[in-house]
Enzyme design. Structure first.
Site, PDB file in Angstrom:
ATOM      1  N   ASP A 188      -7.177  -6.446   3.331  1.00 19.44           N
ATOM      2  CA  ASP A 188      -6.102  -5.300   4.040  1.00 19.44           C
ATOM      3  C   ASP A 188      -6.237  -4.259   5.429  1.00 19.44           C
ATOM      4  O   ASP A 188      -7.563  -4.347   6.050  1.00 19.44           O
ATOM      5  CB  ASP A 188      -6.933  -4.366   3.213  1.00 19.44           C
ATOM      6  CG  ASP A 188      -6.653  -2.824   2.873  1.00 19.44           C
ATOM      7  OD1 ASP A 188      -5.423  -2.732   3.192  1.00 19.44           O
ATOM      8  OD2 ASP A 188      -7.314  -1.980   2.314  1.00 19.44           O
ATOM      9  N   MET A 216     -12.054  -5.626   4.737  1.00 19.68           N
ATOM     10  CA  MET A 216     -10.610  -5.235   6.105  1.00 19.68           C
ATOM     11  C   MET A 216     -10.864  -5.680   7.225  1.00 19.68           C
ATOM     12  O   MET A 216     -11.646  -6.464   7.525  1.00 19.68           O
ATOM     13  CB  MET A 216     -11.649  -4.136   6.016  1.00 19.68           C
ATOM     14  CG  MET A 216     -11.948  -2.652   4.878  1.00 19.68           C
ATOM     15  SD  MET A 216     -10.467  -2.193   3.667  1.00 19.68           S
ATOM     16  CE  MET A 216      -9.692  -1.695   5.492  1.00 19.68           C
ATOM     17  N   MET A 270      -8.959   8.009  -0.311  1.00 20.09           N
ATOM     18  CA  MET A 270      -9.921   8.636   0.313  1.00 20.09           C
ATOM     19  C   MET A 270     -10.705   9.904   1.356  1.00 20.09           C
ATOM     20  O   MET A 270      -9.875  10.747   0.220  1.00 20.09           O
ATOM     21  CB  MET A 270      -9.152   7.907   2.321  1.00 20.09           C
ATOM     22  CG  MET A 270      -8.418   7.705   2.186  1.00 20.09           C
ATOM     23  SD  MET A 270      -7.204   7.292   3.684  1.00 20.09           S
ATOM     24  CE  MET A 270      -6.976   5.586   3.542  1.00 20.09           C
ATOM     25  N   MET A 312     -12.103   4.856  -0.817  1.00 21.70           N
ATOM     26  CA  MET A 312     -13.382   4.716   0.441  1.00 21.70           C
ATOM     27  C   MET A 312     -13.891   5.926   0.300  1.00 21.70           C
ATOM     28  O   MET A 312     -13.020   6.858   0.954  1.00 21.70           O
ATOM     29  CB  MET A 312     -11.808   4.601   1.992  1.00 21.70           C
ATOM     30  CG  MET A 312     -11.835   3.197   1.955  1.00 21.70           C
ATOM     31  SD  MET A 312      -9.565   3.376   2.629  1.00 21.70           S
ATOM     32  CE  MET A 312      -8.870   3.199   1.134  1.00 21.70           C
ATOM     33  N   ASP A 331      -5.344   3.861  -2.270  1.00 26.18           N
ATOM     34  CA  ASP A 331      -6.042   4.103  -0.930  1.00 26.18           C
ATOM     35  C   ASP A 331      -6.445   5.719  -1.718  1.00 26.18           C
ATOM     36  O   ASP A 331      -5.654   6.532  -1.110  1.00 26.18           O
ATOM     37  CB  ASP A 331      -5.439   4.214   0.024  1.00 26.18           C
ATOM     38  CG  ASP A 331      -5.666   2.642   1.134  1.00 26.18           C
ATOM     39  OD1 ASP A 331      -5.720   1.435   0.900  1.00 26.18           O
ATOM     40  OD2 ASP A 331      -4.096   1.949   0.962  1.00 26.18           O
ATOM     41  N   HIS A 371      -0.924  -1.124  -4.180  1.00 25.70           N
ATOM     42  CA  HIS A 371      -2.285  -1.171  -3.400  1.00 25.70           C
ATOM     43  C   HIS A 371      -2.367   0.607  -3.387  1.00 25.70           C
ATOM     44  O   HIS A 371      -1.348   0.929  -3.495  1.00 25.70           O
ATOM     45  CB  HIS A 371      -2.312  -1.607  -2.162  1.00 25.70           C
ATOM     46  CG  HIS A 371      -3.868  -2.195  -1.779  1.00 25.70           C
ATOM     47  ND1 HIS A 371      -4.604  -2.448  -2.188  1.00 25.70           N
ATOM     48  CD2 HIS A 371      -4.014  -1.017  -0.829  1.00 25.70           C
ATOM     49  CE1 HIS A 371      -6.135  -1.844  -1.614  1.00 25.70           C
ATOM     50  NE2 HIS A 371      -5.979  -0.912  -0.433  1.00 25.70           N
ATOM     51  N   SER A 405       0.606  -0.980  -0.182  1.00 26.08           N
ATOM     52  CA  SER A 405       0.230   0.004  -0.443  1.00 26.08           C
ATOM     53  C   SER A 405       1.107   0.728   0.220  1.00 26.08           C
ATOM     54  O   SER A 405       1.680   1.030   0.897  1.00 26.08           O
ATOM     55  CB  SER A 405      -0.818  -0.546   1.516  1.00 26.08           C
ATOM     56  OG  SER A 405      -1.055   1.221   1.349  1.00 26.08           O
ATOM     57  N   HIS A 452      -8.092   0.925  -4.190  1.00 22.91           N
ATOM     58  CA  HIS A 452      -8.994   1.194  -2.847  1.00 22.91           C
ATOM     59  C   HIS A 452      -9.937   1.748  -2.929  1.00 22.91           C
ATOM     60  O   HIS A 452      -9.339   3.254  -2.366  1.00 22.91           O
ATOM     61  CB  HIS A 452      -8.894   0.615  -1.636  1.00 22.91           C
ATOM     62  CG  HIS A 452      -9.543   0.493  -1.207  1.00 22.91           C
ATOM     63  ND1 HIS A 452      -8.862   0.166   0.879  1.00 22.91           N
ATOM     64  CD2 HIS A 452     -10.865   0.243  -0.711  1.00 22.91           C
ATOM     65  CE1 HIS A 452     -10.113   0.109   0.781  1.00 22.91           C
ATOM     66  NE2 HIS A 452     -10.948  -0.118   0.160  1.00 22.91           N
TER      67      HIS A 452
HETATM   68  C1  DX5 Z   1      -6.679   1.472   5.365  1.00 19.51           C
HETATM   69  C2  DX5 Z   1      -5.962   1.304   4.226  1.00 19.51           C
HETATM   70  C3  DX5 Z   1      -5.031  -0.075   3.922  1.00 19.51           C
HETATM   71  C4  DX5 Z   1      -3.682   1.018   4.877  1.00 19.51           C
HETATM   72  C5  DX5 Z   1      -3.205  -0.478   4.962  1.00 19.51           C
HETATM   73  O1  DX5 Z   1      -7.143   2.094   6.070  1.00 19.51           O
HETATM   74  O2  DX5 Z   1      -7.206   0.758   3.301  1.00 19.51           O
HETATM   75  O3  DX5 Z   1      -4.525  -0.207   2.384  1.00 19.51           O
HETATM   76  O4  DX5 Z   1      -3.260   1.237   3.942  1.00 19.51           O
HETATM   77  O5  DX5 Z   1      -1.975   0.141   6.621  1.00 19.51           O
HETATM   78  P1  DX5 Z   1      -1.263  -1.035   6.883  1.00 19.51           P
HETATM   79  O6  DX5 Z   1      -0.882  -2.272   6.169  1.00 19.51           O
HETATM   80  O7  DX5 Z   1      -0.326  -0.327   7.578  1.00 19.51           O
HETATM   81  O8  DX5 Z   1      -2.385  -1.828   8.355  1.00 19.51           O
HETATM   82 ZN    ZN Z   2      -6.486  -0.510   1.331  1.00 28.07          ZN
END
Ligand code: DX5
Ligand code: ZN
Length: 219
Positions: A177, A139, A39, A70, A37, A35, A10, A68
């Protein structure tokens, strides 16, 4: 269990002032995907980055982008994430009112389509959508931040998902994840996970390339 044993580091935990360097590190590692993310500060209590940054990630990345989302109402942005280079697009079950339509839209744009479940959302809600999914992402932390503690109930959910997948869509991938590390990776694959996302475990390690190999069980 015929797991694919893939790793999707990620970029949320990468050094954003040295993003190209960190992308090259992943290119030269045994990682399978990137990956990414996204948000929005509404669906999750944090804001990360969006399409303009992803466009530049794509310029350097030599592996598929596993994006991903969010964000609330992700339908509005499916086309634009395709335009900036997403190969896999995952949307939250909790954020989609018309999930069947959303998944069809992602596939129409020739991306792999995935559905994400928050830790409190039961696997049984996938009963009438899993047949349309290329992947389900469970998750294993509450989304929003890297570096959180892995929620142990995830193992039960993987078992339930494996059972549902066998009945309805054996080719559907299972991705996990949140809180994934070298210590829990082999157990997750044994339970049936195909793809493990790892942020802080990879980018916080002294030797990220070696850590990726260890997560995959190659070292
Ligand atoms: C959290 C994200 C993850 C995050 C995981 O909301 O969706 O992808 O980057 O990070 P680690 O591996 O540090 O838990
Ligand atoms: Zn993620």
């Amino acid at each position: 269990m015929n797991t694919k044993k893939m790793v999707s580091p990620s970029l949320l935990s990468a050094d954003f002032a040295n993003l190209q360097r960190d992308i090259e590190m992943i290119n030269n590692s045994q990682a399978d995907w990137f990956h990414v993310d996204v948000m929005d500060g509404v669906f999750v209590p944090n804001i990360s980055y969006g399409q303009p940054v992803i466009k530049y990630i794509k310029k350097h990345a030599q592996k598929p982008l596993d994006v991903h989302l969010m964000i609330v109402d992700p339908d509005r942005y499916i086309d634009s994430f395709k335009q900036v280079g997403a190969d896999i697009l995952t949307v939250h079950y909790e954020a989609c009112t018309h999930l069947n339509r959303t998944i069809a839209h992602i596939k129409e744009k020739e991306m792999m389509a995935g559905v994400v479940l928050n830790p409190h959302t039961p696997v049984c809600v996938l009963e009438d959508i899993i047949q349309d999914c290329d992947m389900v992402l469970l998750m294993s932390v509450n989304p929003g931040f890297g570096g959180q503690k892995f929620i142990e109930n995830t193992y039960n959910k993987i078992q339930q998902l494996v059972e549902l997948r066998e009945r309805k869509n054996p080719s559907c991938l299972i991705e996990i994840d949140g809180g994934v590390c070298v210590e829990n990776s082999q157990k997750l694959y044994q339970y049936g996970a195909d793809v493990l996302v790892a942020g802080s475990a990879v980018f916080g390690a002294e030797n990220p390339v070696e850590t990726i190999q260890k997560i995959k069980g190659l070292l």
